[in-house]
Design a protein around this motif. Structure first.
Motif, PDB file in Angstrom:
ATOM      1  N   ILE A   1      -0.856 -53.312  78.501  1.00 22.01           N
ATOM      2  CA  ILE A   1      -1.855 -54.049  77.727  1.00 22.01           C
ATOM      3  C   ILE A   1      -1.910 -53.541  76.293  1.00 22.01           C
ATOM      4  CG2 ILE A   1      -4.341 -54.411  77.467  1.00 22.01           C
ATOM      5  CD1 ILE A   1      -3.056 -56.256  79.482  1.00 22.01           C
ATOM      6  N   VAL A   2      -1.753 -52.245  76.103  1.00 21.51           N
ATOM      7  CA  VAL A   2      -1.713 -51.682  74.743  1.00 21.51           C
ATOM      8  C   VAL A   2      -0.566 -52.309  73.946  1.00 21.51           C
ATOM      9  CG1 VAL A   2      -1.247 -49.582  73.395  1.00 21.51           C
ATOM     10  CG2 VAL A   2      -2.826 -49.500  75.333  1.00 21.51           C
ATOM     11  N   CYS A   3       0.593 -52.442  74.591  1.00 21.81           N
ATOM     12  CA  CYS A   3       1.746 -53.066  73.932  1.00 21.81           C
ATOM     13  C   CYS A   3       1.482 -54.541  73.629  1.00 21.81           C
ATOM     14  CB  CYS A   3       2.993 -52.935  74.813  1.00 21.81           C
ATOM     15  SG  CYS A   3       3.633 -51.259  74.921  1.00 21.81           S
ATOM     16  N   ILE A   4       0.847 -55.239  74.547  1.00 19.30           N
ATOM     17  CA  ILE A   4       0.545 -56.656  74.338  1.00 19.30           C
ATOM     18  C   ILE A   4      -0.411 -56.827  73.159  1.00 19.30           C
ATOM     19  CG2 ILE A   4      -0.588 -58.674  75.357  1.00 19.30           C
ATOM     20  CD1 ILE A   4       0.478 -57.648  78.091  1.00 19.30           C
ATOM     21  N   VAL A   5      -1.421 -55.972  73.077  1.00 20.93           N
ATOM     22  CA  VAL A   5      -2.352 -56.006  71.937  1.00 20.93           C
ATOM     23  C   VAL A   5      -1.604 -55.728  70.635  1.00 20.93           C
ATOM     24  CG1 VAL A   5      -4.339 -54.863  70.866  1.00 20.93           C
ATOM     25  CG2 VAL A   5      -4.377 -55.392  73.307  1.00 20.93           C
ATOM     26  N   GLY A   6      -0.662 -54.789  70.686  1.00 16.90           N
ATOM     27  CA  GLY A   6       0.140 -54.486  69.504  1.00 16.90           C
ATOM     28  C   GLY A   6       0.985 -55.668  69.056  1.00 16.90           C
ATOM     29  N   ILE A   7       1.564 -56.379  70.015  1.00 16.99           N
ATOM     30  CA  ILE A   7       2.387 -57.556  69.691  1.00 16.99           C
ATOM     31  C   ILE A   7       1.528 -58.645  69.049  1.00 16.99           C
ATOM     32  CG2 ILE A   7       3.820 -59.404  70.648  1.00 16.99           C
ATOM     33  CD1 ILE A   7       4.591 -57.375  72.896  1.00 16.99           C
ATOM     34  N   VAL A   8       0.367 -58.926  69.661  1.00 17.80           N
ATOM     35  CA  VAL A   8      -0.531 -59.959  69.136  1.00 17.80           C
ATOM     36  C   VAL A   8      -0.998 -59.603  67.733  1.00 17.80           C
ATOM     37  CG1 VAL A   8      -2.756 -61.106  69.459  1.00 17.80           C
ATOM     38  CG2 VAL A   8      -1.279 -60.691  71.428  1.00 17.80           C
ATOM     39  N   THR A   9      -1.352 -58.339  67.522  1.00 23.15           N
ATOM     40  CA  THR A   9      -1.798 -57.896  66.194  1.00 23.15           C
ATOM     41  C   THR A   9      -0.686 -58.037  65.172  1.00 23.15           C
ATOM     42  OG1 THR A   9      -3.282 -56.286  67.252  1.00 23.15           O
ATOM     43  CG2 THR A   9      -2.829 -55.979  64.913  1.00 23.15           C
ATOM     44  N   SER A  10       0.529 -57.695  65.554  1.00 24.69           N
ATOM     45  CA  SER A  10       1.673 -57.801  64.642  1.00 24.69           C
ATOM     46  C   SER A  10       1.929 -59.245  64.241  1.00 24.69           C
ATOM     47  CB  SER A  10       2.923 -57.206  65.300  1.00 24.69           C
ATOM     48  OG  SER A  10       2.738 -55.849  65.640  1.00 24.69           O
ATOM     49  N   VAL A  11       1.853 -60.156  65.223  1.00 22.83           N
ATOM     50  CA  VAL A  11       2.081 -61.573  64.930  1.00 22.83           C
ATOM     51  C   VAL A  11       0.969 -62.126  64.044  1.00 22.83           C
ATOM     52  CG1 VAL A  11       2.314 -63.877  65.931  1.00 22.83           C
ATOM     53  CG2 VAL A  11       3.394 -61.933  67.051  1.00 22.83           C
TER      54      VAL A  11
END
Length: 216
Positions: free
Chosen positions: A68-78
């Motif tokens: 989930i931490v990685c998913i949040v990071g991906i969404v924030t990056s996009v």
């Protein structure tokens, strides 16, 4: 703006103190606020469901949290791409921000599954095993999806052009987070042996319950 108009009216004489303000932008403001609220609600629901499914499939709460931490990071990056492009948060962004969670979770889930399924015990060996088994499949899937997204750059509608940016940037950042950050996190503090395993946890609780019941 209402305060500004009230101040002007209070300082004006009789017959000049009934000014009011109006704009077509106020209707769009309400629409934009609704889009933002719906997007946040959609992300919270999608993120919660993703975490629940990850916990159910991996049966490891620590691994699911890392994912989930990685998913949040991906969404924030996009979303940073949306910001730096200077786009208003419109219909395309509101729809895409929920959809991209599905894209984001895909690659991380593959690594999680391979990590859990590995017969090794240490986090280093499990991470290497997961990358050896899944990295090539993840890269192959990313290339095809990235290529599909690139086709949208040649469309006429701005909605699809924005979607092209969002899809391609999601794939790009998903690769970085799932094949670089996530494995590095697993190498550093990944769960080893039965750490974070819910099946072992509940089995231990049940065993303690049986022992306490036997003593009585």
């Amino acid at each position: 703006w209402e305060e500004v108009v009230d101040e002007l009216n209070n300082g004006s004489g009789v017959g000049l103190n009934d000014a009011f303000q109006t704009s077509l932008w106020w209707t769009w403001y309400m629409s934009e606020q609704t889009l933002v609220d719906d997007a946040v609600q959609g992300m919270l629901i999608a993120g919660s469901v993703s975490f629940a499914i990850l916990v159910f499939t991996t049966q490891n709460v620590i691994l699911s949290f890392f994912a989930i931490v990685c998913i949040v990071g991906i969404v924030t990056s996009v979303m940073s791409i949306v910001f730096f492009n200077g786009w208003d948060f419109g219909t395309a962004e509101s729809v895409a921000v929920v959809i991209l969670i599905g894209f984001s979770v895909d690659y991380v889930v593959h690594i999680c599954h391979a990590y859990v399924a590995s017969h090794h015990k240490s986090k280093d060996e499990r991470t290497r095993d997961a990358l050896a088994k899944m990295a090539i499949s993840i890269v192959g899937g990313a290339i095809t999806t990235f290529g599909d997204g690139c086709m949208l750059f040649f469309t006429v509608l701005i909605f699809f052009q924005k979607f092209a940016w969002i899809v391609t940037s999601t794939i790009f950042f998903a690769l970085i987070w799932s094949l670089i950050f996530f494995p590095a996190l697993l190498f550093a503090i990944g769960p080893q042996e039965d750490t974070g395993n819910l099946k072992v946890f509940f089995k231990g609780i049940y065993q303690k319950y049986k022992e306490s019941k036997a003593k009585k």
